[in-house]
Scaffold this motif. Structure first.
Motif, short mmCIF file in Angstrom:
data_model
loop_
_atom_site.label_atom_id
_atom_site.label_comp_id
_atom_site.label_asym_id
_atom_site.label_seq_id
_atom_site.Cartn_x
_atom_site.Cartn_y
_atom_site.Cartn_z
N ILE A 70 6.51 2.39 9.72
CA ILE A 70 5.15 1.94 9.44
C ILE A 70 5.26 2.62 8.15
N GLY A 71 4.66 1.12 7.00
CA GLY A 71 4.60 1.33 5.55
C GLY A 71 4.41 0.10 4.92
N PRO A 72 3.78 0.07 3.83
CA PRO A 72 2.96 -1.26 2.62
C PRO A 72 4.29 -1.75 3.26
N HIS A 252 7.83 8.29 20.43
CA HIS A 252 7.71 9.39 20.09
C HIS A 252 7.21 10.22 18.59
N ARG A 253 7.57 9.21 18.28
CA ARG A 253 7.62 9.73 16.51
C ARG A 253 7.54 8.02 15.51
N VAL A 254 6.68 8.63 14.81
CA VAL A 254 6.50 7.83 13.81
C VAL A 254 6.61 8.29 12.08
N MET A 255 7.84 6.81 11.73
CA MET A 255 8.20 7.57 10.32
C MET A 255 7.51 6.54 9.23
N MET A 256 6.95 7.02 7.94
CA MET A 256 5.70 6.80 7.39
C MET A 256 6.73 6.29 6.19
N PHE A 257 6.73 5.49 5.66
CA PHE A 257 7.92 4.65 4.75
C PHE A 257 7.52 3.98 3.24
N VAL A 262 11.69 7.54 3.23
CA VAL A 262 10.52 8.41 4.26
C VAL A 262 9.98 9.85 3.82
N LEU A 263 8.49 9.37 3.33
CA LEU A 263 6.66 9.65 3.05
C LEU A 263 6.65 10.59 3.84
N LEU A 284 -3.11 3.42 5.92
CA LEU A 284 -3.51 3.41 7.56
C LEU A 284 -4.60 2.65 7.69
N SER A 285 -5.54 3.51 6.81
CA SER A 285 -7.24 2.10 6.92
C SER A 285 -6.92 0.67 6.25
N SER A 286 -5.67 0.72 5.04
CA SER A 286 -5.42 -0.65 5.31
C SER A 286 -6.03 -2.06 6.38
N VAL A 287 -4.77 -1.47 7.48
CA VAL A 287 -4.17 -1.67 8.57
C VAL A 287 -4.95 -1.39 9.92
#
Ligand SMILES: Nc1ncnc2c1ncn2[C@@H]1O[C@H](COP(=O)(O)OP(=O)(O)OP(=O)(O)O)[C@@H](O)[C@H]1O
Ligand SMILES: [Mg+2]
Lengths: 288, 219
Positions: A70-72, A252-257, A262-263, A284-287
């Motif tokens: 996930i990520g902008p 299983h895992r979420v990666m925030m980019f 990787v943030l 997350l609040s934006s999506v």
């Protein structure tokens, strides 16, 4: 159990309900294994001309693991998937699949490009489903699915057709084998595209916003098919999606980019309910 | 200027015999141009830079010199080579016309190949299809849909260029009209009929191409 279950040669991915796959799609513990990672990014760098999109990117995905990126917009999620599918040239670093180099390897301290044939042999383990489906409009649904099993894996036509029909049943399109893709709805086309990718028995499946081009009422059918794959197979998945509930359920895992880095990463529960970065929270609040 | 039905009736068989040569030149020329055009289009894409450059140069040369000059040039070269003296002028004619038009058709193929969306190539890569299979099974069939109508238009243009064959003494439709007209001083009858024959052949073909164009526009 379908009879094909017991066919020892070339089992369809669908029928080989993975023994290592978690019993439910919502498993949040990644399968652990001593095998090499399904995917490994090592010091990956990707630039388009003078724009560097990814820099010093390192991460691994375990066999059977399902990871959501996930990520902008513009953070490089699509680029990562396209690099794994060899649709973009890797401008720095290495990518390994099952511990083997994909496009470049280090030889005598030098970074050398692998021969195209060797890379293509590696990509047969990887399947990808695109946002825009990209079915071949000059072929029927069935021909789309059997094309690569016959011409890449060397299967007989009979065998390929039999497996393709089983896959079409699984994605709920058993009736559409002889239709042309342009006559299908977006949701149907996308399910054909999923069947086409599965027909290659991939170890790794890449999904880039596969429901983003669909009318809202068609999203459910496609997600149902993907949930089913997650539940019944041990295919490693790397996915980008804006369907957060789906991501929560299957990964299983979420990666925030962010900005090609990787943030933060963690279980869906950690990332969605308790993110440690303000940027993740605002994203997350934006999506959601 | 008066119309003489007797002359007209006399002219018709001669004209039709000439028309056979016109048809042979057009059909064989089209086949040569369609095959060679595809080879050129593929070659320009896939070959090493220097051959690529050479092919482009030759293509530009052929396209920018008149067909009639090429016909005469090749005809007299052949006439000067002892072993080739007996090659019929018609054969030289359709080969030269075919090569001439192949340079135009190659451009249509190129445009057709370029019109295949990048997503199709990406899907082929994602399926690990080898390049040759990608080209023959995915790219070419889609490219041809965009190309065939324009190949048809070039075939019609080629048909209308066949009178240039007179320059190398092939008796095609227009030359036979010319000969008959001169012998009987019946130019009106001979050329009117020749025009009608041309029209009867090319107009339905054009309509057919238009329909084909519309049918091929969607899958
Ligand atoms: N072919 C290209 N040429 C130039 N720049 C590109 C190209 N492809 C991607 N980029 C750039 O790379 C960056 C990352 O793009 P990417 O598509 O990977 O982002 P993303 O995270 O998938 O975004 P989105 O959520 O909008 O799909 C963006 O800044 C984009 O402009
Ligand atoms: Mg993207």
């Amino acid at each position: 159990m379908p009879p094909t279950e017991n066919t020892p040669t070339n089992p369809s991915p669908y029928e080989t309900a993975g023994t290592t796959a978690p019993s439910t799609a919502s498993a949040s513990v990644a399968p652990s294994s001593s095998a090499p990672p399904a995917i490994e990014f090592k010091d990956v760098e990707k630039s388009f001309g003078s724009t560097t999109v990814l820099k010093n990117l390192n991460f691994t995905v375990a066999p059977g693991e399902r990871v959501t990126l996930i990520g902008p917009s513009g953070s490089g999620k699509t680029t990562i998937l396209r690099l794994v599918m060899t649709l973009e040239e890797l401008t720095g670093g290495y990518i390994f699949v099952d511990g083997k180099p994909l496009t470049f390897e280090e030889r005598d301290g030098k970074r050398v490009e692998l021969p195209k044939k060797q890379t293509r042999a590696m990509t047969t383990r990887i399947g990808m489903v695109f946002q825009q489906f990209n079915l071949f409009p000059n072929m029927t649904v069935l021909d789309n699915i059997i094309e690569a099993p016959i011409h890449v894996l060397g299967k007989s036509k009979d065998e390929a057709v039999k497996e393709a029909k089983a896959l079409l049943e699984k994605v709920g399109l058993g009736e559409k084998a002889d239709a042309h893709p342009t006559r299908l709805s977006g949701g149907q086309q996308q399910r054909v595209a999923i069947a086409r990718a599965l027909a290659m028995s991939p170890e790794i499946l890449l999904l880039d916003e596969v429901t983003s081009a669909l009318d809202p009422e068609l999203v459910g059918d496609v997600l149902a098919v993907l949930r089913d794959i997650a539940e019944t197979t041990d295919i490693t998945m790397l996915l980008v999606t804006h369907e957060m509930q789906f991501a929560r359920d299957v990964s299983h895992r979420v990666m925030m980019f962010d900005g090609g880095q990787v943030l933060e990463e963690g279980t869906p529960d950690q990332i969605f309910n308790n993110p440690s970065h303000e940027r993740t929270r605002s994203f997350l609040s934006s999506v959601l | 200027m008066i119309w003489n039905w007797e002359f007209a009736a006399e002219a018709l068989p001669l004209l039709l015999r000439g028309f056979v040569n016109t048809l042979i030149a057009t059909v064989v020329g089209t086949i040569i141009a369609a095959i060679l055009g595809l080879i050129i289009a593929v070659a320009i894409r896939g070959l090493p830079r220097w051959i690529n450059w050479l092919v482009r140069l030759i293509v530009a040369f052929i396209r920018n010199t008149p067909l009639v000059v090429q016909l005469i040039f090749v005809y007299y070269i052949f006439a000067g080579i002892p072993g080739l003296v007996d090659v019929p002028a018609l054969v030289i004619g359709f080969i030269v016309i075919g090569i001439h038009y192949s340079t135009y058709m190659s451009e249509s193929y190129r445009a057709g190949i370029d019109s295949v969306p990048p997503g199709q190539h990406e899907a082929a890569t994602a399926l690990s299809l080898p390049p040759v299979r990608t080209f023959t099974a995915v790219v070419l069939p889609q490219a041809l849909r965009a190309t065939i109508p324009s190949l048809g238009n070039y075939a019609v243009a080629m048909f209308k260029d066949t009178p240039f064959l007179f320059a190398i003494s092939v008796v095609e439709l227009v030359t036979s009209a010319q000969q008959f007209g001169a012998a009987k001083f019946a130019y009106t009858e001979a050329f009117t009929l020749a025009g009608i024959i041309f029209l009867l052949a090319s107009y339905p073909t054009s309509l057919l191409i238009q329909r084909l164009d519309r049918r091929l526009a969607t899958y």
